[in-house]
Design an enzyme around this catalytic site. Structure first.
Site, short mmCIF file in Angstrom:
data_model
loop_
_atom_site.label_atom_id
_atom_site.label_comp_id
_atom_site.label_asym_id
_atom_site.label_seq_id
_atom_site.Cartn_x
_atom_site.Cartn_y
_atom_site.Cartn_z
N LYS A 176 5.45 -3.36 29.00
CA LYS A 176 3.99 -3.26 29.11
C LYS A 176 3.52 -4.19 30.22
O LYS A 176 3.31 -5.39 30.02
CB LYS A 176 3.32 -3.62 27.78
CG LYS A 176 1.79 -3.70 27.87
CD LYS A 176 1.19 -2.37 28.31
CE LYS A 176 -0.32 -2.45 28.46
NZ LYS A 176 -0.73 -3.26 29.65
N CYS A 285 2.57 -19.72 37.92
CA CYS A 285 2.48 -20.62 36.76
C CYS A 285 3.18 -21.95 37.01
O CYS A 285 2.92 -22.92 36.29
CB CYS A 285 3.07 -19.95 35.53
SG CYS A 285 4.75 -19.33 35.77
N GLU A 383 -5.82 -25.49 35.12
CA GLU A 383 -5.00 -24.78 36.11
C GLU A 383 -5.91 -23.97 37.02
O GLU A 383 -6.67 -23.12 36.56
CB GLU A 383 -4.01 -23.86 35.38
CG GLU A 383 -3.00 -23.19 36.27
CD GLU A 383 -1.99 -22.36 35.47
OE1 GLU A 383 -0.88 -22.15 35.97
OE2 GLU A 383 -2.33 -21.92 34.36
#
Length: 480
Positions: A176, A285, A383
């Protein structure tokens, strides 16, 4: 001139399907043009994919590891044969500079190659017995049906890092991808079909991520969910998994510190910072988000970093000369602007950059260096996910460790020092799953990838990566 918009399909049980469903448009953030459409699948389609993967599991798991490796090696070769098509698709749907996209395809393929071989090395154990007449063994069995949910920023590598170990260990997979960048996944599914994977072994769903997640969490046929994305969504998946105690692998958010000590090679530190921070326009990330530089080299570092950042070219990722592509959408741009504006309002200085760019209706932000930041500023607490480098002055190694660890996240960190003793002591005090020591690009297929604290559960890559897809079954055999 608008480019051609292609319609794509899902693949369930070896059949391309979903042409009768509503569609989602995929928009190139560099141009604001729709570059493709995918079916908006929901609960019914997810249930069909689960059933297909469940039915295929029995025969796939019974195949030898060498036979499964054969399929993966075919896929590996096909990815290299179709590298340019995959890369162009990736750049068109999410804006990554084309050379970075080519690099990602190679990186993604490396996981398929690595786990094709690693699947042959899922060893059990023979354990010394505690009593005469018994034999104690530990067998390794594939978990079962795996649902893999992946983000938009690495549309090939995040899939193969999950597909590779799952398929190699004998699991079947439902992929997905993010609705922001599903087209690369469709291309990978086409290559899986060309590689000859049996029906139902690999399935592709597009559409609603929330409906997909809810459905797989509620269906007992799905034994494992692996997810890469935000910590917020990861926490939701943990809650949803509780009723069935579903096996999870979660690679979640990060807020990586980069520390430059006063004995570091400043040129090397600047090069590593640019390599880490500005890849994919800072939308990774593990990219450096918080820079801590010791006071003795602070001004030199900021000056050299700013000069290098000013050389970076921003634009459409299809241009071979571009270094920085667009942000994924307007929300991403607004967040970056907020972080920079907040820092400036609290006394930080924007050394270079600091403005949004508007080119061909795209979503761009200048590569930016901000100095004299402190912990009160949002950019040091959240972040950013954009091309912004905030630099804070520190006085000691102890302060570096304290500030670096001052976050709920623990995915990646970077340390620049040429003193082995200082480096080892500092790194031992850092609570991060990945550390680059004088290295701005630590990722590789053969090493474990994952974080501590709220940055996730489990590891991907390396020999540890495949252990996430197998169960240990202890067998006690009475011989007498």
């Amino acid at each position: 001139m608008a480019i051609k918009t292609d319609s794509y399909l899902m693949n369930i049980n070896g059949e391309w399907t979903g042409g009768d469903l509503d569609t989602l448009g995929v928009v190139n953030p560099a141009t604001n043009e729709t570059v493709g459409k995918v079916p908006y699948g929901g609960e019914n389609e997810t249930e069909q994919a689960i059933d297909a993967a469940y039915d295929a599991f029995q025969t796939w798991s019974e195949r030898s590891s060498h036979e499964r490796a054969g399929y993966l090696k075919k896929l590996f070769q096909l990815m290299h044969d179709n590298l340019e098509d995959l890369a162009q698709t990736m750049t068109a749907e999410m804006g990554k500079p084309i050379d970075e996209s080519r690099g990602e395809v190679k990186y993604a393929a490396s996981f398929i190659e690595w786990f094709a071989e690693e699947g042959k090395r899922v060893y059990g154990d023979t354990v010394p017995t505690h009593t005469p007449g018994k034999r104690l063994q530990v067998w390794k069995k594939p978990v079962g049906v795996v649902a893999a949910i992946t983000p938009w920023n690495f549309p090939a590598a995040m899939l193969t890092r999950k597909m590779g170990p799952a398929l190699a260990s004998g699991c079947t997979v439902i992929m997905k991808p993010s609705s922001e960048s599903p087209l690369t996944a469709v291309k990978l599914m086409e290559l899986c079909e060309e590689a000859g994977f049996p029906k139902g072994v690999v399935n592709l769903m597009t559409g609603s991520s929330s409906k997909f997640a809810k459905t797989v969490m509620e269906n007992s046929k799905v034994r494992k969910v692996t997810f890469t994305g935000s910590t917020e969504v990861g926490k939701t998946l943990i809650k949803q998994s509780a009723d069935q105690v579903k096996k999870l692998s979660l690679e979640l958010g990060g807020h990586a510190p980069l520390v430059v000590l006063d004995d570091a090679d400043i040129d090397q530190a600047v090069k590593g910072t640019v390599q880490s921070k500005f890849r994919n326009a800072g939308q990774t990330c593990i990219c450096a988000n918080r820079i801590y530089v010791q006071e003795g080299v602070y001004d030199d570092y900021v000056d050299k970093l700013s000069k290098e950042v000013q050389k970076l070219k921003v634009g459409n990722g299809t241009d071979e000369s571009v270094d920085i592509g667009p942000l994924i959408n307007q929300d991403g741009l607004d967040k970056v602007k907020h972080h920079v504006d907040d820092a400036a309002s609290k006394g930080a200085t924007v050394v270079t950059g600091g403005d949004a760019l508007h080119e061909n209706d795209g979503v761009f932000y200048q590569p930016t260096v901000v100095k004299d930041v402190d912990q009160s500023m949002v950019v040091m607490q959240e972040e950013t996910f954009g091309p912004v480098t905030p630099v804070e002055k520190i006085t000691s190694d102890a302060e570096a460790a304290k500030l670096a660890n001052d976050t709920p996240y623990g995915l990646a960190a970077y340390v620049f020092t040429n003193d082995v003793s200082r480096g080892m002591q500092l790194i031992e005090n850092l609570d991060f799953g990945i550390v680059g020591w004088n290295d701005g690009g630590p990722s590789a297929a053969q090493v474990p990838f994952g974080g501590m604290k709220q940055s996730g559960i489990g590891r991907e890559g390396g020999h540890e990566g495949i252990e996430e897809y197998v169960e240990s079954q202890y067998v006690s055999i009475a011989m007498d």
